[in-house]
Design a protein around this motif. Sequence first.
Motif, PDB file in Angstrom:
ATOM      1  N   GLY A 190       0.788  -1.307  -0.054  1.00  0.00           N
ATOM      2  CA  GLY A 190      -0.043   0.081   0.133  1.00  0.00           C
ATOM      3  C   GLY A 190       0.900   1.198  -0.006  1.00  0.00           C
ATOM      4  N   VAL A 191       0.512   2.287  -0.428  1.00  0.00           N
ATOM      5  CA  VAL A 191       1.101   3.499  -0.359  1.00  0.00           C
ATOM      6  C   VAL A 191       0.048   4.571   0.105  1.00  0.00           C
ATOM      7  N   PRO A 192       0.333   5.512   1.153  1.00  0.00           N
ATOM      8  CA  PRO A 192      -0.595   6.382   1.945  1.00  0.00           C
ATOM      9  C   PRO A 192      -1.008   7.639   1.067  1.00  0.00           C
ATOM     10  N   LYS A 193      -2.083   7.600   0.637  1.00  0.00           N
ATOM     11  CA  LYS A 193      -2.587   8.665  -0.232  1.00  0.00           C
ATOM     12  C   LYS A 193      -3.745   9.264   0.336  1.00  0.00           C
ATOM     13  N   THR A 194      -4.011  10.634   0.102  1.00  0.00           N
ATOM     14  CA  THR A 194      -5.211  11.345   0.540  1.00  0.00           C
ATOM     15  C   THR A 194      -4.908  12.818   0.902  1.00  0.00           C
ATOM     16  N   ILE A 195      -5.571  13.733   0.049  1.00  0.00           N
ATOM     17  CA  ILE A 195      -5.662  15.023   0.412  1.00  0.00           C
ATOM     18  C   ILE A 195      -6.017  15.292   2.070  1.00  0.00           C
ATOM     19  N   ASP A 196      -6.968  14.457   2.434  1.00  0.00           N
ATOM     20  CA  ASP A 196      -7.679  14.610   3.669  1.00  0.00           C
ATOM     21  C   ASP A 196      -6.649  14.485   5.037  1.00  0.00           C
ATOM     22  N   GLY A 197      -5.543  13.914   4.714  1.00  0.00           N
ATOM     23  CA  GLY A 197      -4.405  13.870   5.755  1.00  0.00           C
ATOM     24  C   GLY A 197      -5.041  12.829   6.834  1.00  0.00           C
ATOM     25  N   ASP A 198      -5.911  12.152   6.703  1.00  0.00           N
ATOM     26  CA  ASP A 198      -6.383  11.382   7.842  1.00  0.00           C
ATOM     27  C   ASP A 198      -5.876  10.026   7.788  1.00  0.00           C
ATOM     28  N   LEU A 199      -4.857   9.861   7.149  1.00  0.00           N
ATOM     29  CA  LEU A 199      -4.281   8.432   6.895  1.00  0.00           C
ATOM     30  C   LEU A 199      -2.708   8.747   7.830  1.00  0.00           C
ATOM     31  N   GLN A 200      -2.776   8.683   8.897  1.00  0.00           N
ATOM     32  CA  GLN A 200      -1.483   8.911   9.714  1.00  0.00           C
ATOM     33  C   GLN A 200      -1.372   7.676  10.538  1.00  0.00           C
ATOM     34  N   VAL A 201       0.128   7.487  10.916  1.00  0.00           N
ATOM     35  CA  VAL A 201       0.251   5.982  11.772  1.00  0.00           C
ATOM     36  C   VAL A 201       0.872   6.048  12.805  1.00  0.00           C
ATOM     37  N   LYS A 202       0.763   5.801  14.067  1.00  0.00           N
ATOM     38  CA  LYS A 202       1.523   5.748  15.118  1.00  0.00           C
ATOM     39  C   LYS A 202       1.424   4.357  15.646  1.00  0.00           C
ATOM     40  N   ASP A 203       2.482   3.715  16.381  1.00  0.00           N
ATOM     41  CA  ASP A 203       2.382   2.634  16.936  1.00  0.00           C
ATOM     42  C   ASP A 203       1.626   2.695  18.412  1.00  0.00           C
ATOM     43  N   GLU A 204       1.572   1.490  18.869  1.00  0.00           N
ATOM     44  CA  GLU A 204       0.652   1.689  20.153  1.00  0.00           C
ATOM     45  C   GLU A 204       1.097   2.672  21.316  1.00  0.00           C
ATOM     46  N   ASN A 205       2.499   3.096  21.285  1.00  0.00           N
ATOM     47  CA  ASN A 205       3.092   3.786  22.262  1.00  0.00           C
ATOM     48  C   ASN A 205       3.180   5.350  21.814  1.00  0.00           C
ATOM     49  N   GLY A 206       2.655   5.592  20.657  1.00  0.00           N
ATOM     50  CA  GLY A 206       2.519   6.841  20.011  1.00  0.00           C
ATOM     51  C   GLY A 206       3.676   7.299  19.244  1.00  0.00           C
ATOM     52  N   HIS A 207       4.570   6.476  18.789  1.00  0.00           N
ATOM     53  CA  HIS A 207       5.824   6.671  17.898  1.00  0.00           C
ATOM     54  C   HIS A 207       5.252   7.010  16.448  1.00  0.00           C
ATOM     55  N   VAL A 208       5.607   7.980  15.957  1.00  0.00           N
ATOM     56  CA  VAL A 208       4.696   8.494  14.584  1.00  0.00           C
ATOM     57  C   VAL A 208       5.639   7.760  13.644  1.00  0.00           C
ATOM     58  N   LEU A 209       5.027   6.983  12.850  1.00  0.00           N
ATOM     59  CA  LEU A 209       5.526   6.224  11.735  1.00  0.00           C
ATOM     60  C   LEU A 209       5.171   6.823  10.461  1.00  0.00           C
ATOM     61  N   CYS A 210       4.248   7.325  10.201  1.00  0.00           N
ATOM     62  CA  CYS A 210       3.628   8.154   8.981  1.00  0.00           C
ATOM     63  C   CYS A 210       2.785   9.371   9.696  1.00  0.00           C
ATOM     64  N   ALA A 211       3.534  10.616   9.307  1.00  0.00           N
ATOM     65  CA  ALA A 211       2.926  11.858   9.854  1.00  0.00           C
ATOM     66  C   ALA A 211       1.885  12.271   9.186  1.00  0.00           C
ATOM     67  N   ILE A 212       1.838  12.087   7.852  1.00  0.00           N
ATOM     68  CA  ILE A 212       0.777  12.549   6.816  1.00  0.00           C
ATOM     69  C   ILE A 212       0.736  11.854   5.600  1.00  0.00           C
TER      70      ILE A 212
END
Length: 700
Positions: A222-244
């Motif tokens: 997969g590749v994270p696309k969307t202008i909405d910016g609502d596809l962001q990923v953090k792990d369960e401890n809050g580490h940011v993996l994909c900021a936007i």
Amino acid sequence: MPNSEEVQIQNLLQNPKVKQVIGDVNDILAARKKYMPRKCDVFMQPFTGLSANPHYTFKINTESQKQFPDIIHNVVKAVVGFDTVDDPTAAKFKKKRNIGIVFSGGPAPGGHNVIAGLYDAAKSVNPETQIFGFLLGPDGIIENEHIEITGEMVDHYRNVGGFGMIKTGRTKIDTPKKMSSAKNTCKSMNLDALVIVGGDDSNTNAAFLAQELYLDGIQVIGVPKTIDGDLQVKDENGHVLCAISFGFHSAARSFANQISNLCSDGSSDVKYWHICKVMGRVASHLALEVALQTHANMTFIGEDLADYMDRERLAAAEKNNSVDYNAYGMTLRHLSRLICDGIVRRARNGKNYGVMVLPEGILEFINEIQVFIIKLNTIIAEYNEVHDTDFHSDFPVLDDKLEYLRRLARRLREDRVFSIWNTRDDDLFSAIPAFFQEGLLMERDSHGNFPFSQVETEKVIMGLVEDYLNTLKEQGIYKVGIHREYFLKIMKESNLDPERIEKALSKTEKAFSEYLIIKESIISVKTLKQELVKGGAIRDMDEIPPGIEKIYKKSIPNFKTQVHFYGYDGRGSDPTKFDATYTYNLGHTAFSLIANGETGQMAAIKNLEKGFPSWEPIGIPIAPLMHFEERKGKLQLVLERSVVDVTSTAFKVVKALREEWLAANPGPDHFRNPGPVTFFDDREETMPITLMLNANDLED
Ligand code: FBP
């Protein structure tokens, strides 16, 4: 025989200067197409490998474990570069591959660079590798409609916006029949891998496909696309993996540029409130970024409204030892009151104009509307499940749909047959305007999403605002403040004693305000005369002096609006340098994940918020990110959508500056003009402001 005028125009079209200015490609576009975005260091090496990072963990849903047995234990992997590798590894890495790529969902600036990155990476490793583009979104996979992507195509679309090369679509591969067609296509094309470029729903699809194709050895990335910016990923401890997700920055910059132009126009001709609805479906990330980019007078953030508590009501209830549950959450009526408050306060300071930003999904955060959306989703989904036909074909016009709802309420009342639609729902629903009823009943997309972009959100809200402003006008509260200098000038011209007139007209304390506010009791020429007589400024038999009438008339507000929708325009804009670079590296990342045997992973770049030198290409496992959500009236496993975090720094900054940007005081507005997006200017910003503010290292 062409006549002389036709000959003349043909000659003109051949003129080199004319040819240059009317050609399809201008100089800027030509330079854009030639530009090669920077690559992360790891991609400068001839080989890439992956390094597992078990430090990042996820809370895994038990249902996901059942549905994704082969990809649920994937972990985060970092892409690493190598100068040399052993022969077997090199052979594996360099083998000829067939790779398919598809765009899914709405366009987002930068999509073409994902293809360019994937193409360049794959071809540089093995020129025999073939890249196929599925046409018109997932339908292209289901129906086996594809083209082979060539170098010329890639060069034609480098750094260019839209998804024009292979187009896109919103079909969800959600039935056994569609899944088996998709599988057949991939197998018949001998695909080694499939890259799905999409938002949360499309990456959900990617996980299901990855599982389905696992035993066939076909990898899905997969590749994270969307202008909405609502596809962001953090792990369960809050580490940011994909900021936007990609596309957000370009769309936000495009909206901000245009809204900023409205700030400039609006504060020049000072007669309109510009109401700007901005895309973003449910989440208000785009509205938040636009607020930071433009400092528009009012920006509403849906997530903030959902958090709303009426403290006065709560305190009153507490005194009686009870809890007022209605005090939690925002209602439409309350929102319209908040908007009116800002409008009235600006007007009293002489500014009966301004710019307001409303996220398109704001209604999702309004209590009563959210209930309607959920109930109607369920009713429509249940109807479609029980019947061969579907709800919208069976009830094509609004009256039929309303009658069906009425029947549900009646059945519950008279026959006691369970229905989630009761008489109260029906009464409340009947009270809302027909265009809005129609909007709420609109067909959901194939992922079950409510079509916010097609609902006239602003019309619903502004209708209530106008009604309430009229009430405030009748109560004499909504008034335009009169600049003191102007008042004094008119009094002088009219030979009137300013102090005496001011006392009769206004309650404003001279020392406190540059603006004179006409008393609330003055709401007509008749009441104006009464106050002037009462204040001893004129006698009962006198006419109102024209100068005073002039001042009074200037204080009567005329609320005029211009409504704008910013969405499709920004979605189709060319990518900013940030998005162009981000997506080119995402394409390379996708290839590295494929070449190293991964499936069910999402290509991402960690540390986006820290700037290019810190970017780290990674793979994020998709299946562990799944959770249950209501879709089409049922709970389904989907990728979680990120909404605006009201505890984030970016939100706190907007909240702290809200009053300053409203500028409901005699001073100037504080608009910020981000200017148009530039591609070749080093002063262009390097990332969204939201990202920069939310970066953890801000205090360093
Ligand atoms: P994606 O999530 O697919 O990227 O699309 C986002 C979006 O642009 C939303 O902001 C908007 O609500 C919606 O698409 C509009 O959808 P459509 O293209 O179907 O009108």
